[in-house]
Design a protein around this motif. Structure first.
Motif, PDB file in Angstrom:
ATOM      1  N   ALA A  35       0.835  -1.206   0.000  1.00 11.70           N
ATOM      2  CA  ALA A  35       0.000   0.000   0.000  1.00 11.70           C
ATOM      3  C   ALA A  35       0.867   1.254   0.000  1.00 11.70           C
ATOM      4  O   ALA A  35       0.567   2.227  -0.687  1.00 11.70           O
ATOM      5  CB  ALA A  35      -0.928  -0.012   1.214  1.00 11.70           C
ATOM      6  N   TYR A  36       1.963   1.212   0.740  1.00  8.06           N
ATOM      7  CA  TYR A  36       2.870   2.360   0.793  1.00  8.06           C
ATOM      8  C   TYR A  36       3.474   2.653  -0.582  1.00  8.06           C
ATOM      9  O   TYR A  36       3.683   3.808  -0.946  1.00  8.06           O
ATOM     10  CB  TYR A  36       3.988   2.101   1.809  1.00  8.06           C
ATOM     11  N   SER A  37       3.715   1.604  -1.355  1.00 10.92           N
ATOM     12  CA  SER A  37       4.308   1.815  -2.676  1.00 10.92           C
ATOM     13  C   SER A  37       3.361   2.580  -3.596  1.00 10.92           C
ATOM     14  O   SER A  37       3.798   3.147  -4.589  1.00 10.92           O
ATOM     15  CB  SER A  37       4.734   0.488  -3.307  1.00 10.92           C
ATOM     16  N   PHE A  38       2.092   2.635  -3.256  1.00  9.26           N
ATOM     17  CA  PHE A  38       1.120   3.422  -4.021  1.00  9.26           C
ATOM     18  C   PHE A  38       0.838   4.762  -3.344  1.00  9.26           C
ATOM     19  O   PHE A  38       0.749   5.785  -4.003  1.00  9.26           O
ATOM     20  CB  PHE A  38      -0.199   2.651  -4.176  1.00  9.26           C
ATOM     21  N   GLY A  39       0.666   4.752  -2.023  1.00  8.86           N
ATOM     22  CA  GLY A  39       0.228   5.943  -1.297  1.00  8.86           C
ATOM     23  C   GLY A  39       1.312   6.934  -0.953  1.00  8.86           C
ATOM     24  O   GLY A  39       1.032   8.087  -0.671  1.00  8.86           O
ATOM     25  N   LYS A  40       2.561   6.498  -0.921  1.00 11.85           N
ATOM     26  CA  LYS A  40       3.746   7.320  -0.715  1.00 11.85           C
ATOM     27  C   LYS A  40       3.880   7.925   0.679  1.00 11.85           C
ATOM     28  O   LYS A  40       4.848   8.609   0.949  1.00 11.85           O
ATOM     29  CB  LYS A  40       3.842   8.446  -1.751  1.00 11.85           C
ATOM     30  N   ASN A  41       2.932   7.709   1.569  1.00 10.50           N
ATOM     31  CA  ASN A  41       3.113   8.131   2.958  1.00 10.50           C
ATOM     32  C   ASN A  41       2.291   7.227   3.872  1.00 10.50           C
ATOM     33  O   ASN A  41       1.436   6.464   3.414  1.00 10.50           O
ATOM     34  CB  ASN A  41       2.801   9.626   3.169  1.00 10.50           C
ATOM     35  N   LYS A  42       2.559   7.326   5.159  1.00  9.01           N
ATOM     36  CA  LYS A  42       1.981   6.402   6.129  1.00  9.01           C
ATOM     37  C   LYS A  42       0.457   6.498   6.172  1.00  9.01           C
ATOM     38  O   LYS A  42      -0.234   5.478   6.197  1.00  9.01           O
ATOM     39  CB  LYS A  42       2.573   6.698   7.510  1.00  9.01           C
ATOM     40  N   GLU A  43      -0.074   7.709   6.191  1.00 11.72           N
ATOM     41  CA  GLU A  43      -1.525   7.890   6.284  1.00 11.72           C
ATOM     42  C   GLU A  43      -2.249   7.264   5.091  1.00 11.72           C
ATOM     43  O   GLU A  43      -3.220   6.530   5.255  1.00 11.72           O
ATOM     44  CB  GLU A  43      -1.850   9.383   6.369  1.00 11.72           C
ATOM     45  N   ASN A  44      -1.766   7.541   3.901  1.00  9.36           N
ATOM     46  CA  ASN A  44      -2.378   6.957   2.704  1.00  9.36           C
ATOM     47  C   ASN A  44      -2.243   5.437   2.708  1.00  9.36           C
ATOM     48  O   ASN A  44      -3.177   4.721   2.339  1.00  9.36           O
ATOM     49  CB  ASN A  44      -1.754   7.525   1.435  1.00  9.36           C
ATOM     50  N   ALA A  45      -1.074   4.953   3.095  1.00 12.59           N
ATOM     51  CA  ALA A  45      -0.850   3.500   3.123  1.00 12.59           C
ATOM     52  C   ALA A  45      -1.805   2.820   4.105  1.00 12.59           C
ATOM     53  O   ALA A  45      -2.304   1.731   3.831  1.00 12.59           O
ATOM     54  CB  ALA A  45       0.597   3.194   3.489  1.00 12.59           C
ATOM     55  N   MET A  46      -2.075   3.471   5.217  1.00  8.41           N
ATOM     56  CA  MET A  46      -3.015   2.889   6.188  1.00  8.41           C
ATOM     57  C   MET A  46      -4.424   2.851   5.603  1.00  8.41           C
ATOM     58  O   MET A  46      -5.140   1.861   5.772  1.00  8.41           O
ATOM     59  CB  MET A  46      -2.961   3.676   7.496  1.00  8.41           C
ATOM     60  N   ASP A  47      -4.825   3.909   4.900  1.00 11.18           N
ATOM     61  CA  ASP A  47      -6.149   3.923   4.261  1.00 11.18           C
ATOM     62  C   ASP A  47      -6.259   2.820   3.210  1.00 11.18           C
ATOM     63  O   ASP A  47      -7.261   2.095   3.157  1.00 11.18           O
ATOM     64  CB  ASP A  47      -6.411   5.279   3.595  1.00 11.18           C
ATOM     65  N   ILE A  48      -5.234   2.710   2.384  1.00  7.29           N
ATOM     66  CA  ILE A  48      -5.239   1.683   1.337  1.00  7.29           C
ATOM     67  C   ILE A  48      -5.261   0.293   1.973  1.00  7.29           C
ATOM     68  O   ILE A  48      -5.998  -0.595   1.523  1.00  7.29           O
ATOM     69  CB  ILE A  48      -4.023   1.852   0.403  1.00  7.29           C
ATOM     70  N   SER A  49      -4.479   0.098   3.023  1.00  6.00           N
ATOM     71  CA  SER A  49      -4.441  -1.199   3.711  1.00  6.00           C
ATOM     72  C   SER A  49      -5.813  -1.587   4.246  1.00  6.00           C
ATOM     73  O   SER A  49      -6.231  -2.745   4.121  1.00  6.00           O
ATOM     74  CB  SER A  49      -3.433  -1.163   4.866  1.00  6.00           C
ATOM     75  N   GLN A  50      -6.512  -0.633   4.826  1.00  2.00           N
ATOM     76  CA  GLN A  50      -7.861  -0.921   5.337  1.00  2.00           C
ATOM     77  C   GLN A  50      -8.777  -1.362   4.199  1.00  2.00           C
ATOM     78  O   GLN A  50      -9.532  -2.320   4.343  1.00  2.00           O
ATOM     79  CB  GLN A  50      -8.443   0.312   6.024  1.00  2.00           C
ATOM     80  N   ASN A  51      -8.689  -0.671   3.075  1.00  2.00           N
ATOM     81  CA  ASN A  51      -9.511  -1.046   1.916  1.00  2.00           C
ATOM     82  C   ASN A  51      -9.172  -2.452   1.427  1.00  2.00           C
ATOM     83  O   ASN A  51     -10.055  -3.212   1.036  1.00  2.00           O
ATOM     84  CB  ASN A  51      -9.329  -0.051   0.770  1.00  2.00           C
ATOM     85  N   ILE A  52      -7.898  -2.768   1.431  1.00  2.00           N
ATOM     86  CA  ILE A  52      -7.452  -4.091   0.977  1.00  2.00           C
ATOM     87  C   ILE A  52      -8.026  -5.183   1.870  1.00  2.00           C
ATOM     88  O   ILE A  52      -8.599  -6.158   1.383  1.00  2.00           O
ATOM     89  CB  ILE A  52      -5.901  -4.162   0.949  1.00  2.00           C
ATOM     90  N   PHE A  53      -7.893  -5.021   3.178  1.00  2.00           N
ATOM     91  CA  PHE A  53      -8.386  -6.049   4.089  1.00  2.00           C
ATOM     92  C   PHE A  53      -9.911  -6.147   4.058  1.00  2.00           C
ATOM     93  O   PHE A  53     -10.461  -7.238   4.172  1.00  2.00           O
ATOM     94  CB  PHE A  53      -7.878  -5.811   5.517  1.00  2.00           C
ATOM     95  N   LEU A  54     -10.578  -5.028   3.869  1.00  2.00           N
ATOM     96  CA  LEU A  54     -12.037  -5.057   3.755  1.00  2.00           C
ATOM     97  C   LEU A  54     -12.463  -5.806   2.490  1.00  2.00           C
ATOM     98  O   LEU A  54     -13.327  -6.688   2.533  1.00  2.00           O
ATOM     99  CB  LEU A  54     -12.599  -3.637   3.749  1.00  2.00           C
ATOM    100  N   LYS A  55     -11.829  -5.474   1.369  1.00  7.43           N
ATOM    101  CA  LYS A  55     -12.166  -6.138   0.108  1.00  7.43           C
ATOM    102  C   LYS A  55     -11.842  -7.637   0.185  1.00  7.43           C
ATOM    103  O   LYS A  55     -12.607  -8.465  -0.294  1.00  7.43           O
ATOM    104  CB  LYS A  55     -11.427  -5.500  -1.057  1.00  7.43           C
ATOM    105  N   ALA A  56     -10.719  -7.973   0.792  1.00  5.11           N
ATOM    106  CA  ALA A  56     -10.351  -9.386   0.920  1.00  5.11           C
ATOM    107  C   ALA A  56     -11.394 -10.138   1.755  1.00  5.11           C
ATOM    108  O   ALA A  56     -11.785 -11.251   1.407  1.00  5.11           O
ATOM    109  CB  ALA A  56      -8.966  -9.519   1.541  1.00  5.11           C
ATOM    110  N   TYR A  57     -11.849  -9.524   2.822  1.00  8.03           N
ATOM    111  CA  TYR A  57     -12.870 -10.163   3.658  1.00  8.03           C
ATOM    112  C   TYR A  57     -14.156 -10.379   2.863  1.00  8.03           C
ATOM    113  O   TYR A  57     -14.759 -11.446   2.919  1.00  8.03           O
ATOM    114  CB  TYR A  57     -13.144  -9.317   4.904  1.00  8.03           C
TER     115      TYR A  57
END
Length: 187
Positions: A35-57
């Protein structure tokens, strides 16, 4: 007690939601770095990570038994990262990924620490000049220590293509860093 991914997935599908927490903990570092490789900072990476885990679920029931959960989850992360990038085309503030981790101790001097941080920052900025698939291949290989075979499964390409991508990425990063340093010393 360690449970294999497929056991946890079966428990989740049978209603034991706490098993998903175990999977999330197991793969949170991998997903954060993708996620960080797309979002370029911690806050964005955390948002993307949440979306990833939600979609995976939400799509967990579509996972075929023979597929690796790790590869499947990484593919979801890749696609979510691309979607996030499309939806957030504005300039994103860059933050070094190392600044999101605990600071290292035992560096010989403050000057050495500053030089190391500057080099890591330059390397991360250079990494963002690579196209998305190449950047993800580098992150998975050198930040997550994944095998070429695992990366090929995630990117849905041959191992030879992954090796070529990594070779070209490292050559490009080396060239960019050399140019950066020659401009600093020549200018």
């Amino acid at each position: 007690m360690y449970k294999e991914d497929h056991v946890l997935i079966e428990e989740i599908l049978n209603g034991t939601l706490t098993s998903y927490d175990t999977l999330m903990e197991r793969y949170q570092n991998l997903i954060f770095k993708i996620a960080y490789s797309f979002g370029k900072n911690k806050e964005n990476a955390m948002d993307i990570s949440q979306n990833i885990f939600l979609k995976a679920y939400q799509k967990l029931s579509t996972l075929k038994g023979q597929n690796s959960f790790k590869a499947w989850l990484s593919r979801i992360a890749y696609h979510e990262g691309i979607n996030w990038t499309r939806n957030h085309k504005s300039v994103v503030e860059f933050e070094s990924i190392e600044s999101t981790n605990e600071p290292e101790s035992g560096l010989p001097s403050r000057e050495d620490e500053l030089l190391a941080n500057e080099y890591r920052h330059e390397l991360m900025q250079s990494l963002f000049t690579l196209n998305t698939k190449y950047r993800l291949a580098v992150v998975l290989r050198y930040y997550q220590n994944m095998s070429i075979k695992e990366i090929a499964a995630i990117l849905k390409c041959s191992e030879g293509v992954v090796k070529n991508m990594l070779f070209r990425s490292l050559q490009r990063l080396k060239l960019i860093l050399q140019q950066t340093h020659s401009e600093v010393y020549d200018g």
